[in-house]
Design an enzyme around this catalytic site. Structure first.
Site, PDB file in Angstrom:
ATOM      1  N   GLU A  14       4.919  -4.232  25.342  1.00  0.00           N
ATOM      2  CA  GLU A  14       4.557  -2.823  25.375  1.00  0.00           C
ATOM      3  C   GLU A  14       3.894  -2.463  24.058  1.00  0.00           C
ATOM      4  O   GLU A  14       4.475  -2.760  23.017  1.00  0.00           O
ATOM      5  CB  GLU A  14       5.833  -2.003  25.586  1.00  0.00           C
ATOM      6  CG  GLU A  14       5.551  -0.582  25.952  1.00  0.00           C
ATOM      7  CD  GLU A  14       6.788   0.184  26.411  1.00  0.00           C
ATOM      8  OE1 GLU A  14       7.551  -0.303  27.253  1.00  0.00           O
ATOM      9  OE2 GLU A  14       6.975   1.281  25.886  1.00  0.00           O
ATOM     10  N   HIS A  32       4.873   4.586  29.306  1.00  0.00           N
ATOM     11  CA  HIS A  32       6.173   5.002  28.741  1.00  0.00           C
ATOM     12  C   HIS A  32       6.213   6.524  28.518  1.00  0.00           C
ATOM     13  O   HIS A  32       6.380   7.000  27.386  1.00  0.00           O
ATOM     14  CB  HIS A  32       6.445   4.249  27.430  1.00  0.00           C
ATOM     15  CG  HIS A  32       7.911   4.176  27.084  1.00  0.00           C
ATOM     16  ND1 HIS A  32       8.482   3.134  26.417  1.00  0.00           N
ATOM     17  CD2 HIS A  32       8.929   5.045  27.323  1.00  0.00           C
ATOM     18  CE1 HIS A  32       9.780   3.361  26.253  1.00  0.00           C
ATOM     19  NE2 HIS A  32      10.077   4.523  26.794  1.00  0.00           N
TER      20      HIS A  32
HETATM   21  C1  DGY Z   1      14.201   6.796  25.001  1.00  0.00           C
HETATM   22  O1  DGY Z   1      14.511   7.858  24.459  1.00  0.00           O
HETATM   23  O2  DGY Z   1      14.858   5.770  24.868  1.00  0.00           O
HETATM   24  C2  DGY Z   1      12.991   6.806  25.847  1.00  0.00           C
HETATM   25  O3  DGY Z   1      12.606   5.576  26.286  1.00  0.00           O
HETATM   26  C3  DGY Z   1      11.846   7.530  25.139  1.00  0.00           C
HETATM   27  O4  DGY Z   1      11.282   8.265  26.130  1.00  0.00           O
END
Ligand code: DGY
Length: 322
Positions: A263, A282
């Site tokens: 990612e 994401h």
């Molecule tokens: C988190 O807060 O872990 C999320 O993946 C961010 O959106």
């Protein structure tokens, strides 16, 4: 002297207003992953860190920051942080649970519907002039009412997904290492039963040693050939190479991924060439209200740590014992 705090990446000033006048803040120059040189240089004097999930906090970084008293992540997931290493040093680690539950659950249902009903492809076909008539057999998707949704990880987000899913008439089953009481009508089943029974499999577990690679060839082959996989948790829960084969060879019907491994996913990655794979960058928590609240919570955790108070949301409360 105000304590020096490093903020891994820039954030809107109104989101971090509570830090004003309280700390000497040094901010990374842009949104590129990692810690920029100006932050690495400042580590020896830093007493607090606020980081995004794109900035790793590992043993090597901690070694360079001997004065560190708090690490505050602007995320609920803390897999970018070596929490055990922080704990050994007595450094509390903060995260942002709860506030992103609804936004992430909303996106999960959005992805499920988008893939089940071919939304990106049909919209693209209409735009490209391929909508020439009302076709009785065109763009046929999956029914939701009466279908089974399998949730892996019935935490806050998993439960919010289950709650929404019931509104669509889905039967909800879940698996995680231990069953738990729930008021969302989710039935506990084994991992194998969940894979075999689910029309939709949705991942909501944290990334840790027991979930890394959980969905690999064996799990994908155990799913229905008509099943749709949704991942809004963390990319490495799914073995990417196995998923490419599963989607191209028809072991499962489709996937919707808001998180990937690696990612960001490079633009030439084979997953993008598969018509049965929808990928978003994401964005589970990406609403105005949610992201602002996440930043505010990260500041609250940070200030508490600097003042020697317990963090409102601490993932390693054992640092306060003894
Ligand atoms: C988190 O807060 O872990 C999320 O993946 C961010 O959106």
């Amino acid at each position: 002297m105000k304590p020096m705090v490093l903020l891994s990446h820039p954030l809107p000033s109104e989101w971090i207003a509570s830090l004003e006048g309280q700390v000497h803040l040094i901010v990374g120059p842009d949104e590129r992953p990692g810690w920029a040189p100006n932050l690495l240089e400042a580590l020896p004097a830093a007493e607090g860190l606020i980081c995004l999930l794109t900035a790793r906090v590992d043993e090597a970084l901690l070694d360079r920051a001997p004065r560190l008293r708090v690490v505050s992540n602007m995320a609920v997931g803390v897999d970018n942080i070596d929490v055990a290493a922080c704990t050994r040093r007595g450094i509390p680690v903060g995260n942002t649970p709860g506030v992103l539950t609804d936004a992430t659950a909303d996106l999960t249902l959005g992805l499920l519907l988008a893939v089940a009903r071919w939304l990106p492809q049909s919209a693209q076909d209409a735009r490209a002039g391929r909508w020439t008539t009302w076709s009785p057999t065109g763009w046929l998707g999956a029914d939701l009412r009466g279908a089974t949704l399998g949730i892996i990880g019935l935490g806050k987000i998993g439960m919010a997904v289950a709650e929404r899913a019931r509104g669509f008439g889905l039967r909800v089953v879940y698996w995680q290492p231990r069953p738990k009481e729930n008021k969302v009508g989710a039935t506990y089943v084994s991992f194998e039963e969940l894979l075999a029974a689910s029309d939709f499999v949705s991942l909501h577990c944290p990334l840790n040693d027991s979930t890394r690679g959980l969905i690999g060839e064996t799990a994908l082959r155990a799913m229905k050939p008509t099943a749709i996989l949704i991942n809004v948790a963390r990319g490495p829960v799914v073995q990417t190479e196995a998923l490419v084969r599963a989607l191209s060879q028809g072991w499962i019907a489709a996937a919707a991924l808001d998180v990937t491994d690696p990612e960001p996913l490079p633009s030439d990655h084979p997953l993008y060439s598969l018509p049965n794979c929808l990928i978003t960058p994401h964005i589970g928590s990406a609403t105005y209200g949610t992201r602002r609240r996440m930043a505010e919570m990260a500041c609250e955790n940070l200030l508490a740590g600097l003042e020697g108070r317990p963090l409102p949301h601490c993932v390693n409360p054992q640092v306060y014992e003894g």
